[in-house]
Design a protein around this motif. Structure first.
Motif, PDB file in Angstrom:
ATOM      1  N   GLY A   1       8.704   9.154  17.397  1.00 25.04           N
ATOM      2  CA  GLY A   1       8.693   9.192  15.941  1.00 25.04           C
ATOM      3  C   GLY A   1       8.603   7.798  15.360  1.00 25.04           C
ATOM      4  N   PHE A   2       9.445   6.892  15.844  1.00 22.28           N
ATOM      5  CA  PHE A   2       9.396   5.506  15.379  1.00 22.28           C
ATOM      6  C   PHE A   2       8.055   4.863  15.725  1.00 22.28           C
ATOM      7  CE2 PHE A   2      13.952   5.603  14.610  1.00 22.28           C
ATOM      8  CZ  PHE A   2      14.130   4.628  13.636  1.00 22.28           C
ATOM      9  N   ALA A   3       7.570   5.117  16.927  1.00 19.84           N
ATOM     10  CA  ALA A   3       6.306   4.507  17.344  1.00 19.84           C
ATOM     11  C   ALA A   3       5.160   4.942  16.434  1.00 19.84           C
ATOM     12  CB  ALA A   3       6.003   4.884  18.791  1.00 19.84           C
ATOM     13  N   GLY A   4       5.124   6.227  16.074  1.00 23.05           N
ATOM     14  CA  GLY A   4       4.054   6.726  15.215  1.00 23.05           C
ATOM     15  C   GLY A   4       4.114   6.143  13.817  1.00 23.05           C
ATOM     16  N   ILE A   5       5.321   6.062  13.266  1.00 17.33           N
ATOM     17  CA  ILE A   5       5.483   5.495  11.925  1.00 17.33           C
ATOM     18  C   ILE A   5       5.088   4.023  11.923  1.00 17.33           C
ATOM     19  CG2 ILE A   5       7.199   4.904  10.166  1.00 17.33           C
ATOM     20  CD1 ILE A   5       6.383   7.889  10.283  1.00 17.33           C
ATOM     21  N   CYS A   6       5.463   3.306  12.980  1.00 16.17           N
ATOM     22  CA  CYS A   6       5.139   1.877  13.050  1.00 16.17           C
ATOM     23  C   CYS A   6       3.674   1.627  13.377  1.00 16.17           C
ATOM     24  CB  CYS A   6       6.032   1.180  14.082  1.00 16.17           C
ATOM     25  SG  CYS A   6       7.779   1.179  13.623  1.00 16.17           S
ATOM     26  N   ALA A   7       2.980   2.642  13.864  1.00 20.02           N
ATOM     27  CA  ALA A   7       1.540   2.527  14.112  1.00 20.02           C
ATOM     28  C   ALA A   7       0.721   2.932  12.893  1.00 20.02           C
ATOM     29  CB  ALA A   7       1.145   3.394  15.312  1.00 20.02           C
ATOM     30  N   THR A   8       1.389   3.383  11.839  1.00 22.87           N
ATOM     31  CA  THR A   8       0.713   3.807  10.612  1.00 22.87           C
ATOM     32  C   THR A   8       0.837   2.716   9.566  1.00 22.87           C
ATOM     33  OG1 THR A   8       1.335   6.109  11.090  1.00 22.87           O
ATOM     34  CG2 THR A   8       0.518   5.625   8.881  1.00 22.87           C
ATOM     35  N   GLN A   9      -0.286   2.236   9.079  1.00 18.61           N
ATOM     36  CA  GLN A   9      -0.280   1.189   8.060  1.00 18.61           C
ATOM     37  C   GLN A   9       0.085   1.782   6.708  1.00 18.61           C
ATOM     38  OE1 GLN A   9      -3.972  -0.944   7.943  1.00 18.61           O
ATOM     39  NE2 GLN A   9      -3.278  -2.452   6.442  1.00 18.61           N
ATOM     40  N   ALA A  10       1.014   1.145   6.030  1.00 15.69           N
ATOM     41  CA  ALA A  10       1.405   1.603   4.699  1.00 15.69           C
ATOM     42  C   ALA A  10       0.275   1.351   3.714  1.00 15.69           C
ATOM     43  CB  ALA A  10       2.668   0.890   4.242  1.00 15.69           C
ATOM     44  N   ALA A  11       0.262   2.131   2.646  1.00 17.68           N
ATOM     45  CA  ALA A  11      -0.666   1.863   1.555  1.00 17.68           C
ATOM     46  C   ALA A  11      -0.130   0.713   0.710  1.00 17.68           C
ATOM     47  CB  ALA A  11      -0.873   3.119   0.719  1.00 17.68           C
ATOM     48  N   GLU A  12      -0.957   0.216  -0.194  1.00 17.40           N
ATOM     49  CA  GLU A  12      -0.552  -0.909  -1.033  1.00 17.40           C
ATOM     50  C   GLU A  12       0.146  -0.399  -2.279  1.00 17.40           C
ATOM     51  OE1 GLU A  12      -2.592  -5.032  -2.018  1.00 17.40           O
ATOM     52  OE2 GLU A  12      -3.527  -3.421  -3.176  1.00 17.40           O
ATOM     53  N   LEU A  13       1.264  -1.039  -2.619  1.00 12.67           N
ATOM     54  CA  LEU A  13       1.986  -0.684  -3.830  1.00 12.67           C
ATOM     55  C   LEU A  13       1.256  -1.263  -5.035  1.00 12.67           C
ATOM     56  CD1 LEU A  13       4.623   0.772  -4.644  1.00 12.67           C
ATOM     57  CD2 LEU A  13       5.705  -1.474  -4.741  1.00 12.67           C
ATOM     58  N   GLY A  14       0.890  -0.399  -5.960  1.00 17.14           N
ATOM     59  CA  GLY A  14       0.164  -0.866  -7.127  1.00 17.14           C
ATOM     60  C   GLY A  14      -0.536   0.262  -7.846  1.00 17.14           C
ATOM     61  N   PRO A  15      -1.326  -0.042  -8.864  1.00 17.77           N
ATOM     62  CA  PRO A  15      -1.974   0.989  -9.665  1.00 17.77           C
ATOM     63  C   PRO A  15      -3.092   1.692  -8.896  1.00 17.77           C
ATOM     64  CG  PRO A  15      -2.783  -1.174 -10.288  1.00 17.77           C
ATOM     65  CD  PRO A  15      -1.666  -1.402  -9.312  1.00 17.77           C
ATOM     66  N   ARG A  16      -3.428   2.889  -9.359  1.00 20.84           N
ATOM     67  CA  ARG A  16      -4.543   3.680  -8.810  1.00 20.84           C
ATOM     68  C   ARG A  16      -4.411   3.866  -7.295  1.00 20.84           C
ATOM     69  NH1 ARG A  16      -9.341   1.178  -9.136  1.00 20.84           N
ATOM     70  NH2 ARG A  16      -8.381  -0.875  -9.240  1.00 20.84           N
ATOM     71  N   ASN A  17      -3.158   4.056  -6.806  1.00 18.08           N
ATOM     72  CA  ASN A  17      -3.004   4.167  -5.353  1.00 18.08           C
ATOM     73  C   ASN A  17      -1.895   5.125  -4.942  1.00 18.08           C
ATOM     74  OD1 ASN A  17      -4.268   3.276  -2.965  1.00 18.08           O
ATOM     75  ND2 ASN A  17      -2.547   1.935  -2.479  1.00 18.08           N
ATOM     76  N   THR A  18      -1.475   6.027  -5.839  1.00 16.30           N
ATOM     77  CA  THR A  18      -0.471   7.029  -5.484  1.00 16.30           C
ATOM     78  C   THR A  18      -1.167   8.313  -5.069  1.00 16.30           C
ATOM     79  OG1 THR A  18       1.141   6.101  -7.040  1.00 16.30           O
ATOM     80  CG2 THR A  18       1.515   8.365  -6.308  1.00 16.30           C
ATOM     81  N   ALA A  19      -0.787   8.845  -3.896  1.00 20.92           N
ATOM     82  CA  ALA A  19      -1.405  10.073  -3.384  1.00 20.92           C
ATOM     83  C   ALA A  19      -1.143  11.245  -4.329  1.00 20.92           C
ATOM     84  CB  ALA A  19      -0.867  10.378  -1.990  1.00 20.92           C
ATOM     85  N   GLU A  20      -2.074  12.153  -4.396  1.00 20.21           N
ATOM     86  CA  GLU A  20      -2.000  13.276  -5.324  1.00 20.21           C
ATOM     87  C   GLU A  20      -0.698  14.067  -5.212  1.00 20.21           C
ATOM     88  OE1 GLU A  20      -3.514  15.247  -8.560  1.00 20.21           O
ATOM     89  OE2 GLU A  20      -4.542  13.629  -7.495  1.00 20.21           O
ATOM     90  N   PRO A  21      -0.196  14.383  -3.993  1.00 18.59           N
ATOM     91  CA  PRO A  21       1.045  15.166  -3.916  1.00 18.59           C
ATOM     92  C   PRO A  21       2.274  14.467  -4.487  1.00 18.59           C
ATOM     93  CG  PRO A  21      -0.138  15.215  -1.816  1.00 18.59           C
ATOM     94  CD  PRO A  21      -0.785  14.159  -2.661  1.00 18.59           C
ATOM     95  N   LEU A  22       2.178  13.145  -4.698  1.00 20.55           N
ATOM     96  CA  LEU A  22       3.324  12.370  -5.198  1.00 20.55           C
ATOM     97  C   LEU A  22       3.135  11.915  -6.640  1.00 20.55           C
ATOM     98  CD1 LEU A  22       3.765  10.169  -2.001  1.00 20.55           C
ATOM     99  CD2 LEU A  22       5.241  12.060  -2.694  1.00 20.55           C
ATOM    100  N   LEU A  23       2.018  12.292  -7.251  1.00 16.20           N
ATOM    101  CA  LEU A  23       1.672  11.764  -8.564  1.00 16.20           C
ATOM    102  C   LEU A  23       2.648  12.196  -9.651  1.00 16.20           C
ATOM    103  CD1 LEU A  23      -0.558   9.937  -9.647  1.00 16.20           C
ATOM    104  CD2 LEU A  23      -1.855  11.986 -10.248  1.00 16.20           C
ATOM    105  N   LYS A  24       3.216  13.384  -9.520  1.00 15.88           N
ATOM    106  CA  LYS A  24       4.134  13.871 -10.549  1.00 15.88           C
ATOM    107  C   LYS A  24       5.361  12.970 -10.673  1.00 15.88           C
ATOM    108  CE  LYS A  24       6.642  17.951 -12.171  1.00 15.88           C
ATOM    109  NZ  LYS A  24       7.880  17.193 -12.468  1.00 15.88           N
TER     110      LYS A  24
END
Length: 520
Positions: A352-375
């Motif tokens: 679990g840790f290995a998979g999360i650490c192998a996944t690059q985070a998105a950039e914090l900022g405008p026009r970059n929030t995924a649709e399921p989290l937009l609300k």
């Protein structure tokens, strides 16, 4: 004037870090410089009233305020501003510095410490319409996600056994050869043994299959995504591992003393990770900050904690979550991971840790929030307005930052600055929440400027003031010899994971900072 290259700064600071007394002085200077940007606690106002009152100075159910409430007119509708956050399909921006361990840890930290009151936790007799102005925090970093918010919840989570080899433990279960929290549901219904726990947020709406794998834990948001449950599982194992070592060193101690000593140790380990792993990842400085408790012992900012309404709002970092997250060998769309602990159980803690650490985070900022989290972004703008927060410009000034003189001074992206210009009369009118997340990211940090300044302020002024770090408490006898040793041997989450998975971590990459990251 050109900026000194990062490599040169790193070399300069490495000289200071090689000389312990000098490193201590630089660390003390850096922390005090950050904390002194703003007024020290206690704040004169809370969200209860817009004037100073005794209850406003003492009733911590209401969130504190950095700035007085403001009535602001001619503001755009929140639904219009929501579009500033929406991620364009197929165009997610990725954070050059962070793995997904960074937002996972940020969520775990804030879910236990910065807790705006949820509607389902509104106390009887309180106006539910005001829940956004109140909180359910204990205001100290107490790991209530693991131990519960109240003594009754802590009792429900403890094993409470006097049998040799079981003293001081938290309840847990073995699934295969791995230790996890017990399940919350038994035979399709909530286990009455855990009736006192806060019900998991959104748990009642899940399928029976998902409900069956929800964990009985201290926090109502721990089950929200498996990477947060993963972190809670790690600290559950660390607590029980320490309890075993402490009991072995002190066989005459009763269950309560073993438990309390292990809890003391885990909380301090967590604070060390906040500063020496999490804050060092956030910091653009080439100097490694340390969790030195003595910095706060005689500092004028060493005051009792009280979470502010601004701090609860600026930690809405949903844009960091990419469209897909790795579990095992597969990438899973983010919406399929909600309350899905099966992903953690199926793959185990290390993978679990290995998979999360192998996944690059998105950039914090405008026009970059995924649709399921937009609300959540929409709700945050509404909370900003409901709490009558001052504008972004006023908070820049309060934190000793330059007020933006134009929309381009907030965002260098023409599309974003032009959108701000369409919605607001001037840069001083921009809402705090909107400005926080439209501002440009700071080079060599995953955060925009004002968020970075606020997070650094509160991280030190609220973590290093923890009672367990106070001058007459922070000593070996408070934690026992095994606990003291564990504290001294911990700087990162990787250190804790190494102690709590069979065979250790080995060469598995575990970090908040991507191994491919190159300083800007």
């Amino acid at each position: 004037m050109s900026r000194i290259p990062y490599s040169v700064q790193k070399f300069q600071f490495s000289i200071a870090e090689a000389i312990p007394p000098l490193a201590t002085l630089v660390n003390r200077f850096a922390i005090n410089r950050v904390v002194k940007r703003a007024r020290t606690r206690p704040h004169p106002l809370s969200t209860e009233r817009d004037y100073v009152s005794w209850s406003g100075l003492t009733d911590k159910r209401w969130s504190a305020r950095h700035l007085p409430p403001q009535t602001r007119d001619n503001l755009p509708e929140p639904e219009v501003l929501q579009e500033l956050f929406r991620r364009r399909e197929g165009t997610q921006r990725l954070c050059p510095k962070s793995t997904c361990l960074f937002p996972a840890f940020a969520q775990y930290l804030t879910d236990g410490f910065i807790r705006t009151e949820s509607e389902h936790l509104t106390p009887e007799g309180q106006d539910p319409k005001l829940h956004l102005k109140r909180n359910t925090s204990n205001h100290d970093i107490d790991m209530c996600t693991l131990y519960g918010r109240t003594p009754a919840q802590t009792d429900a989570l403890r094993l409470k056994s006097s049998d040799p080899g079981l003293k001081g433990r938290l309840k847990s279960q073995m699934i295969g050869d791995e230790e996890y929290p017990p399940f919350l549901y038994r035979d399709g219904a909530p286990d009455p043994d855990f009736a006192v726990l806060d019900p998991p947020l959104g748990g009642a709406d899940q399928s029976p299959e998902k409900q069956a794998k929800l964990f009985a834990v201290g926090g109502d948001r721990v089950n929200s995504v498996p990477q947060v449950a993963m972190l809670n599982t790690l600290f559950l194992r660390e607590h029980n591992r320490l309890a075993g070592e402490i009991e072995a060193a002190h066989p005459d101690w009763d269950d309560d003393r073993v438990f309390e000593t292990a809890r003391n140790t885990v909380i301090v380990i967590f604070i060390k990770i906040i500063v020496e792993d999490y804050i060092n990842h956030i910091s653009p400085l080439p100097f490694t900050l340390r969790a030195d408790p003595s910095v706060a012992w005689n500092a004028p900012w060493n005051k009792p904690n009280w979470i502010t309404t601004e701090f609860s709002l600026l930690y809405r970092w949903h844009a960091l979550i990419p469209d897909k997250i790795r579990w095992g060998d597969d990438l899973h769309p983010v919406h399929t991971t909600f309350m899905n602990n099966d992903l953690l159980i199926r793959h185990g803690l290390l993978k679990g840790f290995a998979g999360i650490c192998a996944t690059q985070a998105a950039e914090l900022g405008p026009r970059n929030t995924a649709e399921p989290l937009l609300k959540v972004e929409l709700d945050s703008i509404k909370q900003d307005r409901f709490c009558q927060l001052a504008g972004f410009s006023d908070y820049c000034n309060y934190m000793s930052q330059n007020r933006p003189v134009s929309f381009r001074a907030i965002s260098s992206d023409p599309e974003v600055s032009d959108a701000l210009a369409r919605h607001y009369d001037g840069p001083r009118d921009v809402d705090l929440h909107v400005g926080l997340f439209c501002e440009d990211r700071v080079p060599n940090s995953p955060l925009p400027n004002l968020i970075l300044v606020f997070v650094a302020l509160d991280a030190f002024s609220q973590a290093l003031t923890n009672p367990l770090l106070s001058q007459h408490v922070f000593k070996r006898s408070t934690f026992s010899a095994p606990g003291w040793s564990a504290i001294r041997q911990t700087q990162t989450l990787r250190d804790v994971l190494e102690r709590n998975v069979t065979g250790g971590v080995g060469d598995t990459f575990i970090a908040m900072t991507r191994k491919e990251w190159v300083p800007e």
